[in-house]
Design a protein around this motif. Structure first.
Motif, PDB file in Angstrom:
ATOM      1  N   SER A  67       0.834  -1.205   0.000  1.00  0.00           N
ATOM      2  CA  SER A  67       0.000   0.000   0.000  1.00  0.00           C
ATOM      3  C   SER A  67       0.868   1.254   0.000  1.00  0.00           C
ATOM      4  O   SER A  67       0.603   2.217  -0.732  1.00  0.00           O
ATOM      5  CB  SER A  67      -0.926  -0.010   1.221  1.00  0.00           C
ATOM      6  N   ALA A  68       1.938   1.251   0.821  1.00  0.00           N
ATOM      7  CA  ALA A  68       2.840   2.413   0.868  1.00  0.00           C
ATOM      8  C   ALA A  68       3.521   2.626  -0.487  1.00  0.00           C
ATOM      9  O   ALA A  68       3.718   3.768  -0.917  1.00  0.00           O
ATOM     10  CB  ALA A  68       3.877   2.218   1.971  1.00  0.00           C
ATOM     11  N   LEU A  69       3.860   1.534  -1.171  1.00  0.00           N
ATOM     12  CA  LEU A  69       4.494   1.660  -2.487  1.00  0.00           C
ATOM     13  C   LEU A  69       3.538   2.307  -3.485  1.00  0.00           C
ATOM     14  O   LEU A  69       3.946   3.137  -4.302  1.00  0.00           O
ATOM     15  CB  LEU A  69       4.965   0.290  -2.984  1.00  0.00           C
ATOM     16  N   VAL A  70       2.264   1.936  -3.409  1.00  0.00           N
ATOM     17  CA  VAL A  70       1.272   2.569  -4.283  1.00  0.00           C
ATOM     18  C   VAL A  70       1.215   4.063  -3.989  1.00  0.00           C
ATOM     19  O   VAL A  70       1.288   4.901  -4.899  1.00  0.00           O
ATOM     20  CB  VAL A  70      -0.127   1.936  -4.096  1.00  0.00           C
ATOM     21  N   ALA A  71       1.107   4.410  -2.699  1.00  0.00           N
ATOM     22  CA  ALA A  71       0.966   5.825  -2.336  1.00  0.00           C
ATOM     23  C   ALA A  71       2.181   6.622  -2.806  1.00  0.00           C
ATOM     24  O   ALA A  71       2.041   7.717  -3.361  1.00  0.00           O
ATOM     25  CB  ALA A  71       0.775   5.949  -0.826  1.00  0.00           C
ATOM     26  N   ARG A  72       3.369   6.078  -2.600  1.00  0.00           N
ATOM     27  CA  ARG A  72       4.573   6.824  -3.012  1.00  0.00           C
ATOM     28  C   ARG A  72       4.619   6.991  -4.525  1.00  0.00           C
ATOM     29  O   ARG A  72       4.974   8.061  -5.043  1.00  0.00           O
ATOM     30  CB  ARG A  72       5.843   6.117  -2.527  1.00  0.00           C
ATOM     31  N   LYS A  73       4.257   5.913  -5.267  1.00  0.00           N
ATOM     32  CA  LYS A  73       4.284   6.026  -6.738  1.00  0.00           C
ATOM     33  C   LYS A  73       3.359   7.130  -7.227  1.00  0.00           C
ATOM     34  O   LYS A  73       3.658   7.827  -8.201  1.00  0.00           O
ATOM     35  CB  LYS A  73       3.845   4.695  -7.375  1.00  0.00           C
ATOM     36  N   VAL A  74       2.204   7.269  -6.571  1.00  0.00           N
ATOM     37  CA  VAL A  74       1.232   8.274  -7.013  1.00  0.00           C
ATOM     38  C   VAL A  74       1.733   9.687  -6.702  1.00  0.00           C
ATOM     39  O   VAL A  74       1.393  10.641  -7.412  1.00  0.00           O
ATOM     40  CB  VAL A  74      -0.142   8.001  -6.356  1.00  0.00           C
TER      41      VAL A  74
ATOM     42  N   GLY B 126       6.362  10.386  -4.559  1.00  0.00           N
ATOM     43  CA  GLY B 126       6.388  11.245  -3.388  1.00  0.00           C
ATOM     44  C   GLY B 126       7.692  11.138  -2.635  1.00  0.00           C
ATOM     45  O   GLY B 126       8.444  10.173  -2.809  1.00  0.00           O
ATOM     46  N   ASP B 127       7.941  12.136  -1.762  1.00  0.00           N
ATOM     47  CA  ASP B 127       9.208  12.117  -1.028  1.00  0.00           C
ATOM     48  C   ASP B 127       8.970  11.979   0.480  1.00  0.00           C
ATOM     49  O   ASP B 127       7.841  11.795   0.919  1.00  0.00           O
ATOM     50  CB  ASP B 127      10.048  13.359  -1.361  1.00  0.00           C
ATOM     51  N   ASN B 128      10.067  12.018   1.219  1.00  0.00           N
ATOM     52  CA  ASN B 128      10.067  11.946   2.690  1.00  0.00           C
ATOM     53  C   ASN B 128       9.766  10.565   3.247  1.00  0.00           C
ATOM     54  O   ASN B 128       9.539  10.432   4.438  1.00  0.00           O
ATOM     55  CB  ASN B 128       9.040  12.904   3.326  1.00  0.00           C
ATOM     56  N   TRP B 129       9.701   9.538   2.411  1.00  0.00           N
ATOM     57  CA  TRP B 129       9.265   8.233   2.918  1.00  0.00           C
ATOM     58  C   TRP B 129      10.418   7.535   3.658  1.00  0.00           C
ATOM     59  O   TRP B 129      11.516   7.386   3.102  1.00  0.00           O
ATOM     60  CB  TRP B 129       8.800   7.338   1.768  1.00  0.00           C
ATOM     61  N   PRO B 130      10.179   7.057   4.890  1.00  0.00           N
ATOM     62  CA  PRO B 130      11.200   6.288   5.597  1.00  0.00           C
ATOM     63  C   PRO B 130      11.177   4.834   5.115  1.00  0.00           C
ATOM     64  O   PRO B 130      10.117   4.339   4.707  1.00  0.00           O
ATOM     65  CB  PRO B 130      10.735   6.360   7.056  1.00  0.00           C
ATOM     66  N   THR B 131      12.321   4.163   5.158  1.00  0.00           N
ATOM     67  CA  THR B 131      12.357   2.781   4.673  1.00  0.00           C
ATOM     68  C   THR B 131      11.407   1.897   5.464  1.00  0.00           C
ATOM     69  O   THR B 131      10.881   0.918   4.947  1.00  0.00           O
ATOM     70  CB  THR B 131      13.779   2.195   4.744  1.00  0.00           C
ATOM     71  N   GLU B 132      11.134   2.250   6.730  1.00  0.00           N
ATOM     72  CA  GLU B 132      10.254   1.392   7.550  1.00  0.00           C
ATOM     73  C   GLU B 132       8.835   1.301   6.966  1.00  0.00           C
ATOM     74  O   GLU B 132       8.122   0.329   7.219  1.00  0.00           O
ATOM     75  CB  GLU B 132      10.181   1.900   8.992  1.00  0.00           C
ATOM     76  N   ALA B 133       8.439   2.287   6.168  1.00  0.00           N
ATOM     77  CA  ALA B 133       7.091   2.232   5.579  1.00  0.00           C
ATOM     78  C   ALA B 133       6.990   1.110   4.551  1.00  0.00           C
ATOM     79  O   ALA B 133       5.892   0.697   4.176  1.00  0.00           O
ATOM     80  CB  ALA B 133       6.742   3.562   4.930  1.00  0.00           C
ATOM     81  N   PHE B 134       8.144   0.616   4.090  1.00  0.00           N
ATOM     82  CA  PHE B 134       8.133  -0.425   3.059  1.00  0.00           C
ATOM     83  C   PHE B 134       8.544  -1.790   3.624  1.00  0.00           C
ATOM     84  O   PHE B 134       8.915  -2.689   2.887  1.00  0.00           O
ATOM     85  CB  PHE B 134       9.042  -0.001   1.888  1.00  0.00           C
ATOM     86  N   SER B 135       8.487  -1.904   4.975  1.00  0.00           N
ATOM     87  CA  SER B 135       8.812  -3.184   5.624  1.00  0.00           C
ATOM     88  C   SER B 135       7.536  -3.864   6.085  1.00  0.00           C
ATOM     89  O   SER B 135       6.584  -3.191   6.472  1.00  0.00           O
ATOM     90  CB  SER B 135       9.680  -2.966   6.865  1.00  0.00           C
TER      91      SER B 135
END
Ligand SMILES: CC(C)(COP(=O)(O)OP(=O)(O)OC[C@H]1O[C@@H](n2cnc3c(N)ncnc32)[C@H](O)[C@@H]1OP(=O)(O)O)[C@@H](O)C(=O)NCCC(=O)NCCS
Length: 198
Positions: free
Chosen positions: A146-153, A188-197
């Motif tokens: 879900s986080a990957l989708v949000a960041r891609k958008v 999108g920016d500012n994403w911490p790696t933990e959002a993709f774990s």
């Protein structure tokens, strides 16, 4: 309000209908959908019927929650849904799920981008009181897809903490992000790696 039909490179986005009920019922047996969304558990055929009659149709009529079915242009089987819900002042919240067979092909970022772009230009945003300008995304910690989708958008990560969306009476830890017109197109920016774990 009238249902809004959208088109992307590969997809048609339109209203979920009665013909989609058996597919929605089948997709919502999936563990990821029950773990990461607020669909009823266990999910019965009646829940899919109620989704159409109590969420989708009134949501469009009242303009409170706009739910689109994702369909490939090549054939009309529903793949999943994406929705925008009037949230708090000046904000709408996006939500989505995809049936397991259709994941990993970029369908949800494609659909979500189209829905968000439509919203920013819509009277649904501009005529709201107060006018809306931001779309928020929230997902339980441990949901990287879900986080990957949000960041891609193009969503910008805004923090992690107590969720705002109730899940069976609880507000578990969640990641949050926001999108405004100037964030499009992503990523999108500012994403911490933990959002993709997980
Ligand atoms: C979140 C969800 C809609 C993603 O949609 P999608 O169209 O598969 O999105 P993408 O194709 O861009 O995939 C997202 C990422 O997850 C990965 N992924 C997750 N599940 C996958 C699967 N079953 N098969 C392949 N890839 C998968 C993809 O590889 C991709 O990684 P990448 O960005 O490094 O390429 C889908 O995983 C889903 O329905 N999950 C369950 C419900 C849910 O969590 N909803 C969101 C609640 S906040």
């Amino acid at each position: 309000m009238d249902v809004v039909r959208l088109e992307t490179d590969r997809l048609i986005l339109d209203e979920p209908t009665d013909a989609d009920i058996p597919f929605i019922y089948a997709y919502c047996q999936d563990q990821l959908i029950s773990d990461f969304t607020t669909v009823p558990q266990p999910y019965r055929l009646r829940d899919a019927e109620n989704f159409l009659t109590k969420v989708v149709r009134p949501g469009w009529v009242n303009g409170t929650e706009l739910t689109w079915a994702l369909r490939r242009k090549s054939e009309p089987t529903i793949l999943g849904v994406v929705s925008l819900r009037a949230w708090n002042d000046a904000q709408a919240m996006v939500g989505f799920w995809l049936g397991a067979p259709w994941r990993g092909q970029g369908y949800m970022p494609e659909a979500t981008a189209a829905v968000c772009d439509w919203a920013f230009d819509s009277t649904w945003f501009s005529d709201a009181t107060p006018p809306k300008s931001t779309i928020v995304w929230e997902a339980l910690v441990g949901n990287p897809a879900s986080a990957l989708v949000a960041r891609k958008v193009g969503f910008r990560y805004t923090g992690t903490g107590r969720g705002e969306v109730a899940r069976f009476g609880e507000f578990p830890p969640s990641h949050r992000a926001e999108l405004t017109r100037s964030d499009r197109p992503g990523p999108g920016d500012n994403w911490p790696t933990e959002a993709f774990s997980k």
